[in-house]
Design an enzyme around this catalytic site. Structure first.
Site, PDB file in Angstrom:
ATOM      1  NE  ARG A  21      -4.104  -1.855   0.302  1.00 19.73           N
ATOM      2  CZ  ARG A  21      -4.142  -2.979  -0.392  1.00 19.73           C
ATOM      3  NH1 ARG A  21      -3.145  -3.266  -1.211  1.00 19.73           N
ATOM      4  NH2 ARG A  21      -5.150  -3.823  -0.272  1.00 19.73           N
TER       5      ARG A  21
ATOM      6  CD  GLU B 103      -1.924   2.653  -6.711  1.00 19.65           C
ATOM      7  OE1 GLU B 103      -1.033   2.352  -5.900  1.00 19.65           O
ATOM      8  OE2 GLU B 103      -2.847   1.908  -7.068  1.00 19.65           O
TER       9      GLU B 103
ATOM     10  CG  HIS C  63      -1.720  -1.286  -7.936  1.00 18.29           C
ATOM     11  ND1 HIS C  63      -2.474  -0.604  -7.004  1.00 18.29           N
ATOM     12  CD2 HIS C  63      -1.666  -2.567  -7.487  1.00 18.29           C
ATOM     13  CE1 HIS C  63      -2.859  -1.447  -6.049  1.00 18.29           C
ATOM     14  NE2 HIS C  63      -2.380  -2.636  -6.330  1.00 18.29           N
TER      15      HIS C  63
END
Length: 328
Positions: free
Chosen positions: A238, A267, A286
């Site tokens: 995270r 993000e 990601h």
């Protein structure tokens, strides 16, 4: 036969519940309705529902939905965190939920392994240096993978999966996890250490923690400053685990350090973020988690859970209300 319903994002449905998973699921469930999105779920399709099969784009299991689905007893969630779906009313009703989060740990661990080994060869450093110079990058004092020290922050599902993969290589693996079972860590070949020791002694630090109030910005100036010369930080967990302002500051001064960030906070990073231009940071979008047909692990895991449920066997991936508080 129990009655089932597929409800999720149609763009991800076939990736998660491929033909084999659907065939296995439909041995136990009668699926009378075509795939639905959450906004198209109506009381008439819920009235006889026993098992909800879902994933990304799941409906909120609020009081209204539960009132319309009096028979609902099991939710198969073919994705990771269930926090956006569950409600106090659902727990009070006794609806059971099982998640494919453990299946998602495998591709994350595979990605982490690739980046750990690449970091120990200084792979990204040479790629970025060669691109900046438009010439072959000069070789430096690479660490190499033999006997290198790898530190894992957290031995949850992904941390354990990563440790199992690392066990195939001649590495010294240590971990920080205040909740870890020492016997389980020993079985994985992992030495438990304190967080400060882990950062100060690891050649690569790989983050696998959930994001909780206790772990928010866990990695700040002090830990980053303490890292060994030429060490690398990898974050596939995270973005909020890392104080990014501190990361930019410390790596701006300590150009021997390197960071591989598959997750950021926010993000994606804001336009113009130094994360994109610093010579010792690389950002991937990601991609560590399940992509494309890798997600079929999720559907297969849920099909196997359904078979256990029908047979009256314990569910391997069931999530309880108390356990949810510890998950990301």
């Amino acid at each position: 036969m129990l009655n089932g319903l597929y409800v999720m994002d149609p763009n991800r449905f076939d990736d998660v519940y491929g033909p084999q998973a659907r065939e296995a699921i439909e041995r136990h469930l009668t699926i009378a309705s075509p795939l639905l999105t959450a906004d198209r779920v109506t009381p008439d399709v819920l009235a006889d529902l026993d098992v909800l099969v879902t994933g990304w784009g799941a409906p909120k299991l609020d009081a209204d939905l539960l009132a319309a689905a009096p028979r609902l007893s099991l939710v198969l969630y073919g994705a990771g965190s269930i926090k956006g779906m569950v409600t106090p009313e659902m727990w009070a009703r006794g609806v059971r939920v099982t998640s494919a989060a453990t299946a998602n740990a495998e591709p994350v661990a595979e990605f982490a392994l690739s980046q750990i080994l690449y970091a120990l060869k200084h792979g990204w450093r040479y790629v970025l240096a060669a691109r900046a110079a438009a010439a072959t990058a000069p070789r430096g004092p690479e660490i190499g993978a033999y006997d290198a020290v790898v530190g894992l922050v957290s031995l949850g599902a992904t941390g354990r999966a990563t440790a199992r993969l690392l066990a195939h290589h001649h590495l010294d693996v240590q971990a920080y996890d205040p909740y870890a079972d020492p016997a389980q860590a020993a079985e994985l070949g992992v030495r438990l250490v304190g967080l400060k020791e882990l950062f100060a002694t690891s050649d690569v630090v790989s983050l696998h923690s959930p994001l909780t109030p206790e772990t928010q910005r866990l990695v700040g100036t002090e830990l980053l400053e303490s890292m060994k010369p030429d060490a690398t930080l990898i974050n596939t967990a995270r973005g909020g685990l890392v104080d990014e302002a501190a990361l930019v500051d410390v790596l701006g001064r300590r150009t021997d350090l390197f960071a591989v960030l598959d997750v950021t906070d926010p993000e994606p990073p804001v336009a113009g973020s130094p994360l994109f231009t610093m010579p010792n940071i690389v950002v991937t979008p990601h991609v560590a988690g399940s992509l494309g047909h890798e997600r079929r692990r999720h559907g297969q895991a849920m099909a196997e859970e359904l078979a256990r449920y029908v047979a009256g066997e314990p569910l391997l991936y069931e999530i309880t209300e108390s356990a949810l508080a510890l998950r990301a």
